[in-house]
Scaffold this active site. Sequence first.
Site, PDB file in Angstrom:
ATOM      1  N   HIS A 119      47.530  56.123  50.027  1.00 52.44           N
ATOM      2  CA  HIS A 119      46.396  55.750  49.174  1.00 52.44           C
ATOM      3  C   HIS A 119      45.238  56.732  49.197  1.00 52.44           C
ATOM      4  O   HIS A 119      44.172  56.436  48.663  1.00 52.44           O
ATOM      5  CB  HIS A 119      45.863  54.374  49.558  1.00 52.44           C
ATOM      6  CG  HIS A 119      46.830  53.262  49.306  1.00 52.44           C
ATOM      7  ND1 HIS A 119      46.867  52.556  48.122  1.00 52.44           N
ATOM      8  CD2 HIS A 119      47.816  52.770  50.078  1.00 52.44           C
ATOM      9  CE1 HIS A 119      47.826  51.651  48.199  1.00 52.44           C
ATOM     10  NE2 HIS A 119      48.419  51.761  49.374  1.00 52.44           N
ATOM     11  N   LYS A 165      32.924  59.789  45.314  1.00 53.20           N
ATOM     12  CA  LYS A 165      32.813  58.919  44.138  1.00 53.20           C
ATOM     13  C   LYS A 165      31.564  59.235  43.312  1.00 53.20           C
ATOM     14  O   LYS A 165      31.392  58.768  42.194  1.00 53.20           O
ATOM     15  CB  LYS A 165      32.812  57.448  44.561  1.00 53.20           C
ATOM     16  CG  LYS A 165      34.129  57.020  45.222  1.00 53.20           C
ATOM     17  CD  LYS A 165      34.063  55.574  45.697  1.00 53.20           C
ATOM     18  CE  LYS A 165      35.266  55.139  46.520  1.00 53.20           C
ATOM     19  NZ  LYS A 165      36.445  54.788  45.704  1.00 53.20           N
ATOM     20  N   THR A 194      40.993  51.160  40.850  1.00 54.39           N
ATOM     21  CA  THR A 194      41.522  49.965  40.206  1.00 54.39           C
ATOM     22  C   THR A 194      40.393  49.219  39.502  1.00 54.39           C
ATOM     23  O   THR A 194      40.634  48.474  38.550  1.00 54.39           O
ATOM     24  CB  THR A 194      42.200  49.031  41.235  1.00 54.39           C
ATOM     25  OG1 THR A 194      41.370  48.942  42.394  1.00 54.39           O
ATOM     26  CG2 THR A 194      43.562  49.562  41.628  1.00 54.39           C
ATOM     27  N   LYS A 225      39.958  47.109  35.760  1.00 51.67           N
ATOM     28  CA  LYS A 225      39.325  45.791  35.548  1.00 51.67           C
ATOM     29  C   LYS A 225      38.262  45.869  34.451  1.00 51.67           C
ATOM     30  O   LYS A 225      38.168  44.992  33.592  1.00 51.67           O
ATOM     31  CB  LYS A 225      38.700  45.291  36.859  1.00 51.67           C
ATOM     32  CG  LYS A 225      39.717  45.015  37.955  1.00 51.67           C
ATOM     33  CD  LYS A 225      39.091  44.896  39.346  1.00 51.67           C
ATOM     34  CE  LYS A 225      40.171  45.083  40.416  1.00 51.67           C
ATOM     35  NZ  LYS A 225      39.602  45.383  41.753  1.00 51.67           N
TER      36      LYS A 225
HETATM   37  C1  26V Z   1      41.300  52.436  55.266  1.00 45.99           C
HETATM   38  C2  26V Z   1      41.170  51.883  56.510  1.00 45.99           C
HETATM   39  C3  26V Z   1      41.211  50.425  56.657  1.00 45.99           C
HETATM   40  C4  26V Z   1      41.617  49.890  57.966  1.00 45.99           C
HETATM   41  C5  26V Z   1      41.148  50.659  59.116  1.00 45.99           C
HETATM   42  C6  26V Z   1      40.885  52.126  58.927  1.00 45.99           C
HETATM   43  C7  26V Z   1      40.981  52.700  57.591  1.00 45.99           C
HETATM   44  C8  26V Z   1      40.922  54.042  57.399  1.00 45.99           C
HETATM   45  C9  26V Z   1      41.060  54.583  56.163  1.00 45.99           C
HETATM   46  C10 26V Z   1      41.265  53.788  55.091  1.00 45.99           C
HETATM   47  C11 26V Z   1      41.467  54.446  53.793  1.00 45.99           C
HETATM   48  C12 26V Z   1      41.762  53.528  52.735  1.00 45.99           C
HETATM   49  C13 26V Z   1      42.240  54.289  51.556  1.00 45.99           C
HETATM   50  C14 26V Z   1      41.944  53.564  50.296  1.00 45.99           C
HETATM   51  O1  26V Z   1      41.334  52.520  50.266  1.00 45.99           O
HETATM   52  N1  26V Z   1      42.372  54.135  49.214  1.00 45.99           N
HETATM   53  C15 26V Z   1      42.128  53.583  47.910  1.00 45.99           C
HETATM   54  O2  26V Z   1      43.310  52.889  47.512  1.00 45.99           O
HETATM   55  C16 26V Z   1      43.181  52.301  46.233  1.00 45.99           C
HETATM   56  C17 26V Z   1      44.444  51.516  45.975  1.00 45.99           C
HETATM   57  O3  26V Z   1      45.546  52.365  45.865  1.00 45.99           O
HETATM   58  C18 26V Z   1      42.958  53.371  45.200  1.00 45.99           C
HETATM   59  O4  26V Z   1      42.781  52.764  43.950  1.00 45.99           O
HETATM   60  C19 26V Z   1      41.717  54.202  45.549  1.00 45.99           C
HETATM   61  O5  26V Z   1      41.598  55.280  44.645  1.00 45.99           O
HETATM   62  C20 26V Z   1      41.831  54.729  46.957  1.00 45.99           C
HETATM   63  O6  26V Z   1      40.632  55.368  47.366  1.00 45.99           O
END
Ligand code: 26V
Length: 816
Positions: free
Chosen positions: A358, A552, A654, A658
């Site tokens: 992601h 962003k 996403t 929406k």
């Molecule tokens: C998330 C987390 C959450 C739990 C603990 C640590 C940690 C470290 C890094 C991240 C990165 C999350 C990446 C993310 O949210 N990506 C997003 O995913 C969306 C769904 O595919 C996408 O639409 C977004 O462009 C993207 O930034």
Amino acid sequence: MIVERLTKDQIKESIVSKLQRHFGCETSDATDDQIYQAVALTVRDEVMKRRTASRGERKRQQAKKLYYLSAEFLVGRAMHNNMVTLVNENAYMEALDELGIEKSRIFEREPEPGLGNGGLGRLAACFLDSLSALKLPAMGCTIRYELGLFRQRIVDGFQVELPDNWLKNGNSWEICRADQAVEVRFNGYVEEYVEDGRIKFRLMNYNAVQAVPYDMPVLGYDSNMVNMLRTWSARSITPIDMQEFNRGQYVAATEDKELVEAISKVLYPEDNHKEGKELRLKQQYFLSSASVQYALNDFEKTYGPNWHMLPDKLVFHVNDTHPSLAIPELMRILMDEKGLGWDEAEDITRRCFNYTNHTVLQEALERWPQHMMRTLLPRIYMILEEMNRRLCAALFDAFPGQWERIGRMAILAYDQVHMANLCVAMTSTTNGVSQIHSDILRKQTFKDYCSLDPQKFLGITNGITHRRWLMQANPALANLLNEAIGDSWRKNPQDLEKLLPFADDAAFRDEFAKVKYSNKLRLAEFITRNQGEAIDPNTIIDVQAKRLHEYKRQLMNILGVLVLYNRIVDNPNYTVAPRTYIFGAKASAGYYRAKLIIKLINSVKELVARHPRASQMIKIVFLQNYCVSAAETLIPAADVSEQLSTAGKEASGTGNMKFMMNGAVTIGTMDGANVEIFQQVGPENIYIFGMSADEVDASYGSYRSSGIYETMPEVRRVLEQLIDGTLSPDNPHMFQELYHALLFGDGGGMADPYFVLKDLPSYISAQYQLGEDYEKRHDLWLRKAVINTAKSGIFASDRTIAEYNEQIWHLNPLEL
Ligand code: 26V
């Protein structure tokens, strides 16, 4: 078995009797919370009846099951959504009205489970909704964080974080399954022993934690299909140390318990940014181990110890790398507990697992220190070492002597465990979340792996559930659609395209505009209630709502507003269509620069508000505590959707989908799913600006933001305003850090690494054009808005899930 829908009168009766039986009161003297709970229980009964009707069907049909593992599920409130999926919304609404219950007040009593940060968590929730709608057997697995993502307040323009104690009044939707608790083991050492002439391994002297599951039902639209979201809670096995307790050491006696239960205490607020905290690694293994153990227990009950059948009967999906320790955990159980050899276990494991990436931001790719992994999870670490040894041997055959490349591809390298490499190497497929993101994965992030096995890399564009984001959030538009094109789009969202001819129907466009206006009124009320500010529903509602992150470019948005402000102040004849700029964004608590950007937005807001003429044309609102339920009110009211990421950085987005579905027009870069939105609506129905991803890549060596500063007076002016006291008269140094980062860079990094100044001029021109179109060619504007809704069906998550199922999971819909 057919479960009848409740009539309005039955609903009323049920609510009244729940109030009597649970709280001993009548509707007239019940509190809002009691009414909420009575209504929630009424709805939950209906959901669970349908669960009963379909219960056991999966086992009877011996159907394959998906386990969707995700550190986050941002499900949002359940009550209204379930009224929609029960296809009985009107009866519930009328019943509430007739009981004299104020609906929106009661809906707002429901605590929102904030079990996620942003896009990744919300995507998981949309996926579960679609899995149930398509009757595909699945279980979502996550952590039951006691404290969800922090609640945000703005105090003096700054973000303040407050704990989100969402469980404090209990959770009407969850069912505790203590009978299915499992044990997860940390620390200790690995002992080798011999059994039946084979060397085996076991963990000794470990610390054990109990994982207790709580399930929340996810009902499929208009069906009896109910899948569960399983949330794991950490519980100490020994509640207190009895010896200490008897000695009167009451606090010390519960210390261990507190330490263990910290595992499911709080969600880390990092989005697209990693911080190598040991507690987070514990969370990740806790989720992974508990979920795999449960899946194997469930399999064994139906199919016995026929482990070679495992890939035919279940499939694990890892949502980013956070739950990827499930991979070595399955290996461990198959070898140490079920007696399989390495080769067999590896083959089964690889066939059971798939991975979606992601993010391509380097700082968000997870790597753990090897020593931390070895200490916390000694047996898992051993397995990773052996995986890595075999992987590197194979890579050496493919790329003899190319050590650098092998180092880039390895699971263990430079004292770190590289989780994305673990996922690519040990799963069947690696997925991107939009076209451009999948290309980048193939050509850059995982190019070495792709050269070995290009088939492995898939690209499936994200989606959103139209049930929550259109039917529930925007009932006025949903009703209008029904009148125009019938209601087949509810089950087949691609039928929204039937709306296309109506874009040229002036009477319809009028109706469409009325719906938008009513949603703006609803938003205005919400903002007044939420933070005591007024907005004018007759202005353009321009929204950027998403996590706060430099890539962003909320900073570009606010600098653009400042340029506009300067034009108005300088020229008494300068006019633009009045606009309300709404920002919704949480910044990770430790992300200093992101928090400073929030303060900047609020400072520009104050500056503009003080100017008599500028404040007639510009109004800025920073919407406090942006979350799923705020989005449900905000998005349907938007005219303009701001999607400004530096090209190549936003994997998909996403929110963009929406907004589009609700008839907002996008202004954005050619990034993430904006590219597909552009393909759907065509260039005349979207405002594209800025560099392409290729241009960004080609500019890294040569870009000098100071060049823009020197040649563009309007850009120079706003930069100077960051440091000359215009924005913070009391503290002129307030925004110096931002000024410096844009012009000089920090810590040896390049200046303006996200090309804010570079893209600012083309952003401003696109904004200017958009404003002119809205004001002077309003018919054409409405036409664009209608076309956006009409073309949004492809972004329904039902399509995404159908593609995942065809290409990866191969589940059969249950026959109910
Ligand atoms: C998330 C987390 C959450 C739990 C603990 C640590 C940690 C470290 C890094 C991240 C990165 C999350 C990446 C993310 O949210 N990506 C997003 O995913 C969306 C769904 O595919 C996408 O639409 C977004 O462009 C993207 O930034």
